[in-house]
Design a protein around this motif. Structure first.
Motif, mmCIF file in Angstrom:
data_model
loop_
_atom_site.group_PDB
_atom_site.id
_atom_site.type_symbol
_atom_site.label_atom_id
_atom_site.label_comp_id
_atom_site.label_asym_id
_atom_site.label_seq_id
_atom_site.Cartn_x
_atom_site.Cartn_y
_atom_site.Cartn_z
ATOM 1 N N GLN A 1 -15.313 66.427 -2.517
ATOM 2 C CA GLN A 1 -15.240 66.621 -1.066
ATOM 3 C C GLN A 1 -13.780 66.763 -0.628
ATOM 4 O OE1 GLN A 1 -17.301 64.632 -2.657
ATOM 5 N NE2 GLN A 1 -19.310 65.080 -1.833
ATOM 6 N N VAL B 1 -20.581 70.129 7.626
ATOM 7 C CA VAL B 1 -21.963 70.017 7.146
ATOM 8 C C VAL B 1 -21.955 69.581 5.683
ATOM 9 C CG1 VAL B 1 -24.017 71.363 6.562
ATOM 10 C CG2 VAL B 1 -22.944 71.627 8.807
ATOM 11 N N TYR B 2 -21.088 70.185 4.879
ATOM 12 C CA TYR B 2 -21.007 69.825 3.455
ATOM 13 C C TYR B 2 -20.544 68.371 3.286
ATOM 14 C CZ TYR B 2 -18.855 69.379 -1.149
ATOM 15 O OH TYR B 2 -18.480 68.921 -2.379
ATOM 16 N N ASP C 1 -20.898 65.882 5.235
ATOM 17 C CA ASP C 1 -21.896 64.918 5.718
ATOM 18 C C ASP C 1 -23.184 64.939 4.899
ATOM 19 O OD1 ASP C 1 -20.655 63.497 7.720
ATOM 20 O OD2 ASP C 1 -21.077 64.997 9.259
ATOM 21 N N GLU C 2 -23.246 65.815 3.887
ATOM 22 C CA GLU C 2 -24.457 65.908 3.070
ATOM 23 C C GLU C 2 -24.728 64.595 2.346
ATOM 24 O OE1 GLU C 2 -24.305 69.131 0.261
ATOM 25 O OE2 GLU C 2 -24.690 70.591 1.849
ATOM 26 N N SER D 1 -27.211 62.953 -0.610
ATOM 27 C CA SER D 1 -28.236 63.110 -1.639
ATOM 28 C C SER D 1 -29.152 61.895 -1.589
ATOM 29 C CB SER D 1 -27.568 63.219 -3.009
ATOM 30 O OG SER D 1 -28.486 62.835 -4.015
#
Ligand SMILES: [Cu+2]
Length: 223
Positions: free
Chosen positions: A8, A86-87, A89-90, A92
């Motif tokens: 990130q 967006v990436y 805050d992803e 899994s």
């Protein structure tokens, strides 16, 4: 920039660098126009005081250009920022390790869960806790505060997120294969010993991490 130890962080760094490149490109054009105007449209000898250069007020094509060009620039910044947010805050559903972070006046407590085992590390001001994490793994952080607002900041993540009482903030990182010890701090003024809310993050190879969890979780079960 500090050394970056997450995937990130690569994205954050790229966004930061891209923003600077775009800002410098715009700056060069603006400075160029200012210098051009100063050099070629300066007051000349022999020109009367009342003589003005051609005025372009209410010139529709130029007014449109002044409006459209900044809109395009803001849209480009917005697009890349929104895409990367967006990436970042992803989340899994299957992280490798889950860390419950509790920021309190004035230290940190980390409860790490990994394959059914649990290790808790708690600090006091002047005795900084160390959070041990594996390299090349997905780590989930749950941020909690029992008292006031703190902010969980590991400079080597190129990322921080507020730790707010009554709010469940969370984020995930994919650690890179960069074993080492990295400093962590509270980044939100939270009281008299705020500056002593230090901790460290130690990234270790997989085998070493499993051994750490094994020995520490057993030690933790002893009264
Ligand atoms: Cu704090």
């Amino acid at each position: 920039m500090p050394e970056n130890v997450t995937e990130q962080g690569d994205t954050v760094l790229a966004l930061w660098q891209g923003s600077w490149v775009a800002a410098i490109a715009v700056g060069v054009v603006v400075w160029g126009l200012i210098i051009w105007a100063c050099v070629f449209h300066r007051k000349r000898k022999g020109g009367g005081d009342d003589e003005l250069p051609p005025q372009v007020r209410y010139n529709l094509p130029i007014e449109t250009l002044y409006t459209v060009v900044p809109l395009i620039m803001v849209s480009v910044f917005f697009f890349f920022t929104a895409r990367d947010e967006v990436y970042l805050d992803e989340l899994s559903k299957t992280p490798d390790a889950v860390v419950k972070v509790e920021g309190f006046q004035w230290s940190w407590r980390f409860t790490t869960q990994y394959q059914g085992k649990q290790v808790t590390v708690s600090g006091i001001p002047g005795k900084d806790p160390q959070l041990v994490l594996p390299v090349s793994k997905k780590v989930h952080f749950d941020l909690h505060s029992p008292d006031v607002i703190h902010s969980f900041w590991v400079p080597a993540f190129l990322f921080k997120r507020d730790v707010i009482p009554g709010v469940h903030n969370k984020f995930q990182v994919d650690t890179l294969n960069k074993p080492g010890t990295y400093v962590g701090r509270c980044a939100e003024l939270c009281g008299v010993d705020h500056s002593r809310m230090l901790f460290s993050v130690k990234l270790v190879p997989q085998a070493e991490f499993e051994q750490y969890i094994q020995t520490q979780s057993q030690a933790g079960s002893t009264p």
